[in-house]
Design an enzyme around this catalytic site. Structure first.
Site, short mmCIF file in Angstrom:
data_model
loop_
_atom_site.label_atom_id
_atom_site.label_comp_id
_atom_site.label_asym_id
_atom_site.label_seq_id
_atom_site.Cartn_x
_atom_site.Cartn_y
_atom_site.Cartn_z
N GLU A 1 2.43 6.58 12.99
CA GLU A 1 1.68 5.82 13.99
C GLU A 1 2.68 5.23 14.98
O GLU A 1 3.66 4.60 14.57
CB GLU A 1 0.89 4.65 13.36
CG GLU A 1 -0.26 5.07 12.47
CD GLU A 1 -1.09 3.86 11.98
OE1 GLU A 1 -0.89 2.74 12.50
OE2 GLU A 1 -1.92 4.06 11.08
N GLU B 1 -0.41 2.16 4.98
CA GLU B 1 0.14 0.81 5.15
C GLU B 1 -0.05 -0.14 3.97
O GLU B 1 -0.78 -1.12 4.05
CB GLU B 1 -0.42 0.18 6.44
CG GLU B 1 0.03 0.91 7.69
CD GLU B 1 -0.39 0.22 8.98
OE1 GLU B 1 -1.20 -0.73 8.93
OE2 GLU B 1 0.10 0.62 10.06
#
Ligand SMILES: *[C@@H]1O[C@H](CO)[C@@H](O)[C@H](O)[C@H]1NC(C)=O
Ligand SMILES: *[C@@H]1O[C@H](CO)[C@@H](O)[C@H](O)[C@H]1NC(C)=O
Ligand SMILES: *[C@@H]1O[C@H](CO)[C@@H](O)[C@H](O)[C@H]1NC(C)=O
Length: 495
Positions: A430, A323
Site C-alpha cells: 500500500e 496490517e
C-alpha cells in the site's frame, strides 16, 4: 489501510468520532480523539491510541482538516457511496440505514457545517509544525539515502531467482519489462523492473461493523471493467480486500461462505485469466469480530480452507492478513507461520505468500518493530515481506499533504537495508499520495528507489481502487478517481 475505516466512518456524518480501529491519539495526532459508539479510545503506545471495541468514554474531541474534507467530499458522492457509508455506521446510527437519501444528505450537510466552524486553524497550525519537525528531523536520515548497500553482493536470491523463472509469459509482464527499461538496477540481481505493479482493490471489506452484511448495501466487490482499464495501462497485480467475518461466518473456523467466495473468485478469475496476479487480502488487522486472533490453529484452519479453494491458481498470492497492529510481536510471527504452514500443507505449493508485520506493517518502522519476522520459514522459499508506506506526516495515509518530495525514499531506506541484510524480498503493498506536486515527487522518488533496488523490492501497489470510493483523495478507480486522474499517466511508466 486504516484510513479506509476512518474515511468511511466520517462519511456516516458522525460528529468528530473515529471509526472502528482508527487512530484516536498519539504524539502529535491531530485527528479525532473519540470513537464511534461501541468503541473506546485506548492507549497502545506513545504514538498510537486506537478505537477498540468497548464501552464509550466521552471526551471532547476536536475537528481536523481531514474530517472536514472527508465529510464535504461525501456530500458530493453518489448513492452507492452513501450505501457503503451506511455499512460502517456505529450502532447508534443504525436508524439512518433506513433513512431516505434526502434525510441522510440533510444530516451530512448539518454535520459538515458544524465542522466547518470548528478548530480548523489550530489544526492547521499543529499539522504545519509537525511537518516542520519531521522535515528537520529528516536531515538526520538523509545520510542514509546515500549509504551503499554493503549486502548487495551477498544478497541471497533464492526467492528472486525462482520468481524470475516462474514469471509467466503474459503480455502484461513482457510489456512492463520493456516500458521500464530506462531504469537499470544499480546492483544486485534485480532486473530493474517490477514483477508486481498495480493497485489495491477495495470494497468487499467495507461495512466492518456489519457481519456478514448485505451485498450491495454494506459491501460490494471490485469492478472487473475498472480492473481491465488498469490492466490496459500495464498494471498486473491487484490486491483484493475482503473480510474473514464474511468468508467464515460466525466463527473463524467455519466453512467458507459459498456465495462470498464465489464472488471473490469471479474477480480472481478475471485477473488471473488475463495473466495478472490476484492477491487475497483478509483485511482484518489480525482480528476476527473485533478480537485479536490468538489461536494459531484457528488461523491455520482458515488458511487451509482458503488455500484449498485456490490451490490450482498459480497466480494467486496469499496475504496472511492486513496490517497487524497492537499484537504481541511473537504472535505476529506465529500467525504468519501458521498461515504459511497451513497453505503449504493444503497442497498450495506454487503460490507466493505475502507476510505482513505489526504496527500496520509500516516500512518506516519495520527495522525496529518487525525484525523477528526474519525467522519465518517456507519450504517453497516464496515468502515476500509486504510493507505499507504513506507519505503524510504520521504515515497514516489520512492527509493529502506529503511531508516532502524526498519522504518516500527516507521512509523505506531502512527497510531496503533490512531486506538486503537478511536476504529477503519485499513489496510495498500500500502506498499513495495526495494530488499535488510534492506528493508526486515523493511518490516517484519512492518508486525510483524501489526500482533501483529491484533485487529486493518486487513491486508496489497503490491504495486503492474500488467502486465505492466516491471522491476519496487516493481513489484509483477509473475513469475519474482523484488519485487515478492525477497519477495514472505517471504510474503507467512504472508498470
Ligand atoms: C511533535 O511535535 C513537536 C512540536 O512540533 C515536535 O517537537 C516533536 O518532535 C513532534 N514529535 C514527533 C514524534 O513527531
Ligand atoms: C454475490 O454477488 C451476487 C451478484 O453477482 C449477489 O447477488 C450476491 O448477493 C453476492 N453474495 C455475496 C455473499 O457477496
Ligand atoms: C530504520 O529505517 C528508518 C526508515 O527508513 C531509517 O531512517 C533508520 O535509519 C533505520 N534504522 C536502522 C537502525 O537501520
Amino acid at each position: 489501510m486504516k484510513a479506509a475505516l476512518a474515511a468511511a466512518a466520517f462519511a456516516t456524518g458522525a460528529l468528530a468520532q473515529q471509526g472502528a480501529y482508527g487512530q484516536c491519539g498519539g504524539i502529535n495526532w491531530t485527528g479525532q480523539t473519540t470513537c464511534v459508539s461501541g468503541y473506546t479510545c485506548t492507549y497502545l503506545n506513545d504514538w498510537y491510541s486506537q478505537c477498540v471495541p468497548g464501552s464509550q468514554t466521552t471526551t471532547a474531541g476536536r475537528s481536523s482538516t481531514k474530517t472536514k474534507k472527508a465529510c464535504s467530499k461525501t456530500r458530493s458522492s453518489g448513492a452507492s457511496t452513501i450505501a457503503s457509508a451506511t455499512a460502517i455506521e456505529p450502532p447508534s446510527f443504525t436508524t439512518l440505514t433506513t433513512a431516505s437519501p434526502s434525510a441522510f444528505t440533510t444530516s451530512l450537510t448539518f454535520d459538515s457545517t458544524t465542522l466547518t466552524s470548528e478548530t480548523i486553524s489550530s489544526t492547521n497550525t499543529a499539522l504545519a509544525s509537525s511537518e516542520t519537525s519531521l522535515a528537520s528531523s529528516s536531515s538526520a536520515t538523509s545520510a542514509l539515502t546515500s549509504v551503499t548497500p554493503a549486502a548487495t553482493a551477498s544478497t541471497s536470491s533464492n526467492t528472486l531467482t525462482s520468481a524470475t523463472s516462474t514469471t509467466s509469459s503474459s503480455t502484461l509482464i513482457t510489456s512492463s519489462t520493456s516500458s521500464s527499461s530506462s531504469s537499470e538496477p544499480t546492483g544486485g540481481t534485480g532486473t530493474g523492473s517490477f514483477k508486481w505493479f498495480g493497485a489495491d482493490e477495495s470494497c468487499a471489506e467495507f461495512g466492518e461493523n456489519t457481519y456478514p452484511g448485505t451485498y450491495g448495501t454494506h459491501f460490494i466487490f471490485p469492478d472487473t471493467s475498472a480492473i481491465q482499464t488498469l490492466m490496459n495501462e500495464g498494471m498486473n497485480t491487484f490486491r483484493i480486500s475482503f473480510l474473514m467475518e464474511r468468508m467464515a461466518v460466525g466463527s473463524i473456523t467455519a466453512s467458507l461462505d459459498a456465495d462470498y467466495l464465489a464472488n471473490l473468485t469471479t474477480v480472481v478469475d478475471y485477473i488471473t485469466s488475463a495473466g495478472g496476479w490476484a492477491v487475497l487480502d483478509p483485511h482484518n488487522y489480525g482480528r476476527y469480530d473485533g478480537s485479536i486472533i490468538t489461536s494459531t490453529s484457528d488461523f491455520g484452519a482458515f488458511w487451509t480452507k482458503m488455500a484449498t479453494a485456490f490451490v490450482s491458481y498459480d497466480q494467486v498470492i496469499f496475504d496472511t492478513n492486513n496490517e497487524y497492529h497492537g499484537l504481541d510481536q511473537d504472535l505476529v510471527l506465529d500467525l504468519n507461520q501458521a498461515a504459511i504452514d497451513a497453505i503449504r500443507a493444503a497442497g498450495a505449493t506454487s503460490q507466493y505468500i505475502f507476510v505482513e508485520g505489526n504496527a500496520w506493517s509500516g516500512a518506516w518502522s519495520w527495522n525496529t518493530t518487525n525484525t523477528n519476522l526474519v525467522d519465518l520459514t517456507d519450504p517453497q522459499g516464496k515468502i515476500v515481506y509486504e510493507m505499507h508506506q504513506y507519505l503524510d506526516s504520521d504515515s497514516s495515509g489520512t492527509s493529502e499533504s506529503c511531508v516532502s518530495g524526498s519522504v518516500g525514499v527516507q521512509r523505506v531506506v531502512g527497510a531496503t537495508e533490512w531486506l538486503k541484510q537478511n536476504g529477503k524480498v519485499g513489496i510495498i503493498g500500500e502506498f499513495a499520495g495526495g494530488p499535488n506536486s510534492v506528493c508526486m515527487e515523493a511518490v516517484t522518488g519512492l518508486l525510483d528507489h524501489l526500482l533501483e533496488n529491484s533485487d529486493v523490492w518486487m513491486g508496489a501497489l497503490w491504495w486503492a481502487g474500488g467502486p465505492w470510493w466516491g471522491d476519496y483523495m487516493y481513489s484509483f478507480e477509473p475513469p475519474s478517481g482523484t488519485g487515478y486522474s492525477y497519477y495514472h499517466d505517471t504510474l503507467a511508466t512504472y508498470a
